[in-house]
Scaffold this motif. Sequence first.
Motif, PDB file in Angstrom:
ATOM      1  N   THR B  72     -33.165  -5.392  45.323  1.00 36.03           N
ATOM      2  CA  THR B  72     -33.500  -6.604  45.194  1.00 36.03           C
ATOM      3  C   THR B  72     -32.774  -7.558  43.768  1.00 36.03           C
ATOM      4  O   THR B  72     -32.577  -8.202  43.612  1.00 36.03           O
ATOM      5  CB  THR B  72     -35.099  -6.847  45.656  1.00 36.03           C
ATOM      6  N   ASP B  73     -32.292  -6.000  43.256  1.00 34.92           N
ATOM      7  CA  ASP B  73     -31.568  -5.917  42.397  1.00 34.92           C
ATOM      8  C   ASP B  73     -29.597  -6.427  41.723  1.00 34.92           C
ATOM      9  O   ASP B  73     -29.726  -7.098  40.949  1.00 34.92           O
ATOM     10  CB  ASP B  73     -31.954  -4.652  41.250  1.00 34.92           C
ATOM     11  N   SER B  74     -29.636  -6.110  43.689  1.00 37.70           N
ATOM     12  CA  SER B  74     -28.703  -6.236  42.985  1.00 37.70           C
ATOM     13  C   SER B  74     -27.907  -7.727  43.743  1.00 37.70           C
ATOM     14  O   SER B  74     -28.506  -8.231  44.521  1.00 37.70           O
ATOM     15  CB  SER B  74     -28.455  -5.286  44.426  1.00 37.70           C
ATOM     16  N   VAL B 164     -41.261  -0.744  56.268  1.00 40.11           N
ATOM     17  CA  VAL B 164     -40.813  -1.278  55.016  1.00 40.11           C
ATOM     18  C   VAL B 164     -41.858  -2.674  55.253  1.00 40.11           C
ATOM     19  O   VAL B 164     -42.219  -2.634  53.612  1.00 40.11           O
ATOM     20  CB  VAL B 164     -39.849  -2.656  55.942  1.00 40.11           C
ATOM     21  N   TYR B 165     -42.984  -2.657  55.754  1.00 40.93           N
ATOM     22  CA  TYR B 165     -43.723  -3.584  56.067  1.00 40.93           C
ATOM     23  C   TYR B 165     -45.225  -2.618  55.042  1.00 40.93           C
ATOM     24  O   TYR B 165     -45.750  -4.139  54.349  1.00 40.93           O
ATOM     25  CB  TYR B 165     -44.850  -3.456  57.474  1.00 40.93           C
ATOM     26  N   GLU B 166     -45.003  -1.912  54.833  1.00 37.20           N
ATOM     27  CA  GLU B 166     -46.437  -0.854  53.516  1.00 37.20           C
ATOM     28  C   GLU B 166     -45.599  -1.140  52.045  1.00 37.20           C
ATOM     29  O   GLU B 166     -46.625  -1.244  51.538  1.00 37.20           O
ATOM     30  CB  GLU B 166     -45.799   0.470  53.878  1.00 37.20           C
ATOM     31  N   THR B 167     -43.735  -1.389  52.368  1.00 36.95           N
ATOM     32  CA  THR B 167     -43.698  -1.271  50.908  1.00 36.95           C
ATOM     33  C   THR B 167     -44.223  -3.058  50.108  1.00 36.95           C
ATOM     34  O   THR B 167     -43.535  -3.227  49.147  1.00 36.95           O
ATOM     35  CB  THR B 167     -42.516  -0.956  51.003  1.00 36.95           C
ATOM     36  N   PHE B 168     -43.694  -3.507  51.399  1.00 35.22           N
ATOM     37  CA  PHE B 168     -43.779  -5.212  51.003  1.00 35.22           C
ATOM     38  C   PHE B 168     -45.363  -5.067  49.827  1.00 35.22           C
ATOM     39  O   PHE B 168     -45.904  -6.198  49.479  1.00 35.22           O
ATOM     40  CB  PHE B 168     -44.100  -5.877  52.547  1.00 35.22           C
ATOM     41  N   GLU B 173     -42.000  -8.094  44.860  1.00 34.87           N
ATOM     42  CA  GLU B 173     -42.093  -9.150  44.499  1.00 34.87           C
ATOM     43  C   GLU B 173     -41.618 -10.493  45.438  1.00 34.87           C
ATOM     44  O   GLU B 173     -41.822 -12.014  45.397  1.00 34.87           O
ATOM     45  CB  GLU B 173     -42.297  -9.628  42.828  1.00 34.87           C
ATOM     46  N   PHE B 174     -39.861  -9.930  45.141  1.00 34.03           N
ATOM     47  CA  PHE B 174     -39.216 -11.169  45.393  1.00 34.03           C
ATOM     48  C   PHE B 174     -39.161 -11.645  46.909  1.00 34.03           C
ATOM     49  O   PHE B 174     -39.472 -13.063  47.484  1.00 34.03           O
ATOM     50  CB  PHE B 174     -37.281 -10.778  44.753  1.00 34.03           C
ATOM     51  N   LEU B 175     -38.819 -10.486  47.749  1.00 33.08           N
ATOM     52  CA  LEU B 175     -39.517 -10.266  49.135  1.00 33.08           C
ATOM     53  C   LEU B 175     -40.214 -11.326  49.424  1.00 33.08           C
ATOM     54  O   LEU B 175     -40.721 -12.068  50.815  1.00 33.08           O
ATOM     55  CB  LEU B 175     -39.428  -9.164  49.892  1.00 33.08           C
ATOM     56  N   VAL B 176     -41.764 -10.345  48.989  1.00 32.24           N
ATOM     57  CA  VAL B 176     -42.606 -11.095  49.393  1.00 32.24           C
ATOM     58  C   VAL B 176     -42.972 -12.531  49.055  1.00 32.24           C
ATOM     59  O   VAL B 176     -43.414 -13.349  49.857  1.00 32.24           O
ATOM     60  CB  VAL B 176     -44.088 -10.476  48.547  1.00 32.24           C
ATOM     61  N   LYS B 177     -42.519 -13.494  48.382  1.00 33.77           N
ATOM     62  CA  LYS B 177     -42.369 -14.486  47.512  1.00 33.77           C
ATOM     63  C   LYS B 177     -41.429 -15.417  49.577  1.00 33.77           C
ATOM     64  O   LYS B 177     -42.344 -16.243  49.709  1.00 33.77           O
ATOM     65  CB  LYS B 177     -41.869 -15.015  46.769  1.00 33.77           C
ATOM     66  N   LEU B 178     -40.971 -14.586  49.363  1.00 36.72           N
ATOM     67  CA  LEU B 178     -39.712 -15.310  51.149  1.00 36.72           C
ATOM     68  C   LEU B 178     -40.802 -14.975  51.604  1.00 36.72           C
ATOM     69  O   LEU B 178     -40.639 -15.604  53.004  1.00 36.72           O
ATOM     70  CB  LEU B 178     -38.623 -14.624  51.416  1.00 36.72           C
ATOM     71  N   PHE B 179     -41.189 -14.036  51.857  1.00 37.68           N
ATOM     72  CA  PHE B 179     -42.190 -13.171  53.388  1.00 37.68           C
ATOM     73  C   PHE B 179     -43.284 -12.490  52.831  1.00 37.68           C
ATOM     74  O   PHE B 179     -43.893 -11.938  52.735  1.00 37.68           O
ATOM     75  CB  PHE B 179     -41.444 -11.981  54.228  1.00 37.68           C
ATOM     76  N   PRO B 180     -45.246 -13.964  52.631  1.00 37.99           N
ATOM     77  CA  PRO B 180     -46.327 -13.669  52.616  1.00 37.99           C
ATOM     78  C   PRO B 180     -46.452 -12.658  53.591  1.00 37.99           C
ATOM     79  O   PRO B 180     -46.094 -11.661  54.294  1.00 37.99           O
ATOM     80  CB  PRO B 180     -46.522 -14.463  53.126  1.00 37.99           C
ATOM     81  N   LYS B 181     -47.435 -11.695  52.578  1.00 38.03           N
ATOM     82  CA  LYS B 181     -48.361 -10.018  52.852  1.00 38.03           C
ATOM     83  C   LYS B 181     -48.155 -10.658  54.720  1.00 38.03           C
ATOM     84  O   LYS B 181     -48.789 -10.050  55.208  1.00 38.03           O
ATOM     85  CB  LYS B 181     -49.531 -10.156  52.179  1.00 38.03           C
TER      86      LYS B 181
END
Lengths: 399, 278
Positions: B72-74, B164-168, B173-181
Motif C-alpha cells: 500500500t506504500d507503492s 487477507v481478511y485477518e490482516t485487515f 489503515e488505507f485498505l480498511v478505509k475503503l473496505f471497513p471491517k
Amino acid sequence: MKRYWKLISVVLVIFLGIGIHYYQSATAASNNPQFFINKISGSSDEGNNIKVFGEISTTEGYHENLYIDEEETVYQKEISYLEDLNGMFFTPELKRLQNDYLNFMRGKDLRPVQFFEDETYIAYMTTDMVFSGENFGPSKTTFRGEVLDKQTNTVVDINESMPNQNVYDYAFVEDVQMINGDLKVVVRQSKRVVDGDQYSEEIHVYTFDTDSQMLINDETLVSETNGQDILSDFDDIDYQEYLLIQKSNEEGTDSSESTKESNSELIAYNFESSKLIELPISKEQLKYNTIIIDGSKVYMFKIAKDSLETLVYSIDEGKLLSTKTFKMNGLEEGSNPIIKIENNKLYVINTKKDRETEASIVVTDLKTWKPLYEGAIKNANLSEYQEDYTLHLNSLYID
Amino acid sequence: MSKYIKLVHFEFNRFSNIFFILIGITIVSQIISVFTSANNYLGNVNQMVYREGMTKEQFIEQYDYMSLHQLTDSVWFVGPIALCIVTLLIYLFFIWYRDWFGKNSFIYRLLMLPTSRVNLYMAKVTTIMLLVFGLVGLQLLLLPIENMILGIIVPSEYTMDLPVYETFTYRYEFLVKLFPKTFMQFSVYYSVGLMGVLVLFTVILFERCFRWKGIAIGIIYCILSALVFTSPLIVQSTFLDNFFYPIELLGLIVITGLIVTTASIMVSLYLLKNKITV
C-alpha cells in the motif's frame, strides 16, 4: 442472455469479491484460540460467574480485545457492529444501570467511580471544565451531578461551581457516595505551587445537600507535591465505609512538607463521620504490592513465587490481624495479578498466559480463609492454533 | 422490468470500454507492485542480513514482515485505485452531460423512449453502483491473489502467513478505509456514498432544468441535504450534550439518510418528468 455477458460478469465479480471477503472475515474468529475457565477443584458455582477481559497478541503484531468466561471466548470482532457501538468494555454494573435506567444514564461518562448505587439512589457526578488559553488549567469548573430516587423516579440536579476554581489546573471525580441523603464527592485536583513548576495534588471531599442542591462542605483530605493514590476498587459503585489513600512513598525533592503533616502513608477517610484515620502501618509493611480496602479491613498482598501472603489490618479494631499465606501456581515475584474482593470472597487471577503457561484463578472465602474454587484459563483448540501468542488479562468482573 | 434492464445494459455498455481498461490497468499495475515491493524487500534482506550480518529478528524489528501493508506504500498499488476513483467521480457528471453534449442531443431520443423516465433515472443510478461495486469486488478478489504471489516470492520466515481478511483487522489503515471491517460498516459507508451520488444527480438535474439559476438551487439543495443528514450529530454535539446512545444516533442517521435519499429521488424524478429541457 448472451448479450448481457459483460453485465453478468460484473455482477458476479461484485458478489464473489464482496461475499467471499466479508464471509471469511465474519467467520474468521473461530480460528483464534478459544479460551475457557477450566475448573480444577471447588464448587463450580464460584467459577461460572467470573468474566475476565483482556487482550491477545501474537509475535507477528496481531492483537485483539476479548473476554473469557467459563464456557467461551468472545473476540471484539465477533461482536456485531451495532453491539460494538455501545461499547463492550465498560463494566457489567454500568451496563445493567444503562439497561434498567436508560433515560437517567443518558449523556454520562462511563467511569464507574463517578457513580453510586444503593437500594434507594443512583448518584452521578462529573466536573465540567472549561479551558481557557491564559493559564493551562481550566478557567471554570462546575460540578454537574444528578441523583435519582429509584422509588419516586425523581431526579435532583446539582449545578455548583467549584470553590477557588481558578487556582486549580484540573479536577476529576474519583468517588461518589450517598451518606444520609447527602452526596459526598471525592475529587482529585491539582494546583500549581506559587512560582515554580511544582504541582500540588489535593484530594477533596465535597458534600452536597440534595434537598437544597447546594454545596455545603469542602474538606481537603491531603495535599502533596508527590501525589497520592486512591486505593479503592475503581469498578465498585456500591456503598463504601472508607476511602483509602496512600501517599506517594517516593522521596521527593522537598520531603519536608509530607513529613510534617503525618508520618503515616496510609490514610482512611470515614464517609459517615468525616474522620481521617491514620493507619499505623510501617513502611516495611507497605512494600506490599497490592493494597485493597473492603469494608473496614485493609488487605495487603505480597506476591512471591507460587504464593500470596496476605496481611489484614482492621480499622475498627485498630490493629493488624493475622497474616495468611496461600498457594497459587504460576505467580512470580514481579507478576501483577488481578486481585478483587467481592461479597467477602477474594478473587486472584494471573494476568499473563501464553502457549505453555496457564493463568490460574483462585477464589478464597475471606471469613474462613478456605479455598472455594480453583481454576485455570485453558485454550480449547491448542492443537489447531499453532501461532505463539500472549494473553494479557486486564480486568475481572463477577456477575 | 425488461426495459429497465435493457437501459442498464445500454448505459453500462456506453462506459464498458473505459471500465475494462480501468480493470486491466488495476490488475497489471497491482501485480507489478507485488513484484517491485517484494524485490525491494528482498534487496533489503540481502543487504542487511547477508552482507551486514543483521539477524533475522533485528531485520523484522526494523523493516517489519513483508505483507500487503508494504504494497500500500507503492504507487503501482495505490495509483490505479486513485485513477479508478477519479475516473468514476468524473463519470458521475458525464453520465448525464454526455446525453446533452455532442452532435445531436442524445437526451432527446432518450426522453422520447416509450418508457417511464423512472427507468431512465434508475438505469443511471444502477450503472454507477455497478461500476463502483465492480471495482470494489475486483479489488477484494485481487488482494488474496496478490497475497498469494507475495507468499511465493518472499521466503516464509519473512511473511506473515495470514489470509487477507485477518490482516485487515489490524494493519492496512488505507485498505480498511475503503473496505471497513464488518459488512455492516461496509453497508453503512457505501449507503452514505450512494446517498451522496443521488444528491449530486439532483443538483445536475437542477442545473439541466434551470441552468445558472439551477446551480444556485442545486447548491442550496446540497447544503440542505447535508444539514438534514447530519442533524442528529449536530444536535448531539451542541445543545443535547451526548443525549443519545450511539445506537440511537445510528438509527436517527439512518432515518435522516433515508429522508435525504427519498427526497433526492423524488425531486430528480419530478424534474426529469416535468421540468427537463433539451
